[in-house]
Write a protein that holds these residues in place. Sequence first.
Motif, mmCIF file in Angstrom:
data_model
loop_
_atom_site.group_PDB
_atom_site.id
_atom_site.type_symbol
_atom_site.label_atom_id
_atom_site.label_comp_id
_atom_site.label_asym_id
_atom_site.label_seq_id
_atom_site.Cartn_x
_atom_site.Cartn_y
_atom_site.Cartn_z
ATOM 1 N N VAL A 149 0.828 -1.211 0.000
ATOM 2 C CA VAL A 149 0.000 0.000 0.000
ATOM 3 C C VAL A 149 0.862 1.261 0.000
ATOM 4 N N MET A 150 1.927 1.266 0.813
ATOM 5 C CA MET A 150 2.799 2.444 0.873
ATOM 6 C C MET A 150 3.500 2.689 -0.461
ATOM 7 N N GLU A 151 3.966 1.626 -1.090
ATOM 8 C CA GLU A 151 4.646 1.783 -2.377
ATOM 9 C C GLU A 151 3.703 2.343 -3.442
ATOM 10 N N ILE A 152 2.457 1.881 -3.427
ATOM 11 C CA ILE A 152 1.467 2.385 -4.384
ATOM 12 C C ILE A 152 1.179 3.863 -4.125
ATOM 13 N N MET A 153 0.990 4.227 -2.862
ATOM 14 C CA MET A 153 0.640 5.608 -2.523
ATOM 15 C C MET A 153 1.789 6.570 -2.848
ATOM 16 N N ILE A 154 3.010 6.168 -2.527
ATOM 17 C CA ILE A 154 4.174 7.011 -2.834
ATOM 18 C C ILE A 154 4.340 7.149 -4.343
ATOM 19 N N ASP A 155 4.154 6.053 -5.068
ATOM 20 C CA ASP A 155 4.268 6.079 -6.530
ATOM 21 C C ASP A 155 3.237 7.026 -7.140
ATOM 22 N N MET A 156 2.011 6.995 -6.626
ATOM 23 C CA MET A 156 0.947 7.879 -7.131
ATOM 24 C C MET A 156 1.312 9.344 -6.899
ATOM 25 N N ALA A 157 1.812 9.647 -5.700
ATOM 26 C CA ALA A 157 2.173 11.028 -5.374
ATOM 27 C C ALA A 157 3.294 11.526 -6.280
ATOM 28 N N ARG A 158 4.291 10.692 -6.508
ATOM 29 C CA ARG A 158 5.416 11.098 -7.357
ATOM 30 C C ARG A 158 4.976 11.214 -8.825
ATOM 31 N N ARG A 159 4.143 10.270 -9.269
ATOM 32 C CA ARG A 159 3.702 10.257 -10.657
ATOM 33 C C ARG A 159 2.931 11.526 -11.009
ATOM 34 N N TYR A 160 2.049 11.960 -10.095
ATOM 35 C CA TYR A 160 1.219 13.129 -10.375
ATOM 36 C C TYR A 160 1.772 14.412 -9.761
ATOM 37 N N LYS A 161 2.989 14.295 -9.148
ATOM 38 C CA LYS A 161 3.670 15.460 -8.545
ATOM 39 C C LYS A 161 2.763 16.179 -7.540
ATOM 40 N N GLU A 162 2.106 15.366 -6.698
ATOM 41 C CA GLU A 162 1.197 15.928 -5.695
ATOM 42 C C GLU A 162 1.821 15.881 -4.306
ATOM 43 N N THR A 163 1.418 16.808 -3.486
ATOM 44 C CA THR A 163 1.910 16.879 -2.117
ATOM 45 C C THR A 163 1.194 15.832 -1.274
ATOM 46 N N LEU A 164 1.969 15.011 -0.578
ATOM 47 C CA LEU A 164 1.411 13.954 0.258
ATOM 48 C C LEU A 164 1.887 14.152 1.686
ATOM 49 N N ILE A 165 0.942 14.196 2.619
ATOM 50 C CA ILE A 165 1.277 14.337 4.038
ATOM 51 C C ILE A 165 0.727 13.125 4.784
ATOM 52 N N ILE A 166 1.639 12.355 5.353
ATOM 53 C CA ILE A 166 1.280 11.122 6.064
ATOM 54 C C ILE A 166 1.432 11.355 7.556
ATOM 55 N N VAL A 167 0.431 10.955 8.315
ATOM 56 C CA VAL A 167 0.494 11.025 9.773
ATOM 57 C C VAL A 167 0.580 9.602 10.308
ATOM 58 N N THR A 168 1.589 9.342 11.144
ATOM 59 C CA THR A 168 1.769 7.986 11.660
ATOM 60 C C THR A 168 2.582 7.981 12.956
ATOM 61 N N HIS A 169 2.503 6.857 13.669
ATOM 62 C CA HIS A 169 3.355 6.642 14.840
ATOM 63 C C HIS A 169 4.494 5.681 14.502
ATOM 64 N N ASP A 170 4.489 5.174 13.258
ATOM 65 C CA ASP A 170 5.351 4.077 12.840
ATOM 66 C C ASP A 170 6.593 4.594 12.092
ATOM 67 N N GLN A 171 7.773 4.305 12.643
ATOM 68 C CA GLN A 171 9.022 4.739 12.027
ATOM 69 C C GLN A 171 9.202 4.153 10.627
ATOM 70 N N GLU A 172 8.740 2.916 10.428
ATOM 71 C CA GLU A 172 8.875 2.272 9.122
ATOM 72 C C GLU A 172 8.090 3.034 8.049
ATOM 73 N N ILE A 173 6.891 3.475 8.421
ATOM 74 C CA ILE A 173 6.076 4.265 7.475
ATOM 75 C C ILE A 173 6.768 5.601 7.195
ATOM 76 N N ALA A 174 7.323 6.209 8.235
ATOM 77 C CA ALA A 174 8.014 7.495 8.082
ATOM 78 C C ALA A 174 9.183 7.393 7.106
ATOM 79 N N SER A 175 9.789 6.222 7.016
ATOM 80 C CA SER A 175 10.970 6.042 6.163
ATOM 81 C C SER A 175 10.668 6.214 4.676
#
Length: 260
Positions: free
Chosen positions: A182-208
């Motif tokens: 899911v993270m790879e898909i979401m990051i790919d979508m943001a980069r593909r469409y050059k959109e700003t993505l803000i993720i809120v999490t408690h998880d260091q792995e997600i932050a990476s």
Amino acid sequence: MSLIEVRDLRKVYHVDTERIVALNRINLKIEKGEICCVLGTSGSGKSTLLNIMAGLEKPSLGSVFIDGVDICQLSEKKLAAFRQKNIGFVFQSYNLMSTQTAIENVAMPLMFRGMSKKKRNHYAIEMLKAVKLDGRMGHKPSQMSGGQQQRVGIARAFVARPKIVYADEPTGNLDSHTTIEVMEIMIDMARRYKETLIIVTHDQEIASYADRIIYLLDGNIKSDKPNESIMKTKREKDSETAKQVKDQKKNEEGKSNEEK
């Protein structure tokens, strides 16, 4: 001008006789196309910050400017219209309409823009293909796994090409394998469409996965740094691309000289 500018943001809750400071004079700027993570433990104020930056909640003090508009000063009607035009959301609990198919869920943001059914279904189908759900388009949420539902949620968030997508604990209900997918898909979508993505999490792995990590503690920004591992990879890719362009140019010059 930054796409998002948060100025002296403060949020205080009053519960009975108790006064709780959720956010304490937050200042930050986020540029167009950035992938940022707001990282913090439970109670750090990260979800409150997201809600205020998305116009879902009003601050006690301060301002949030999106593309030069102070959303804290907008009426509820104007704010709703602003969100529909500029903001997409990915929720932890998916928030899909249980009676609607994947296509209908993804097409919903386009309906508010007055787009014809044929056209919005066309865009919804394209987005579902992009998140690898070709075989689930006619399925309802109850017929899909958690990971599949979240991919529908991602497609819905990006389908209208908003300026900003906010993702609140987007993998909180998923197992580790599905989280990566899911993270790879979401990051790919943001980069593909050059959109700003803000993720809120408690998880260091997600932050990476983010370009930049903003660490929140007790309503204060404790650190705000670029993700060095991501920046290193980007620099290496840019260097390799530059080398390829240089080599190609050299080859073309060599062929030109030979022809002469």
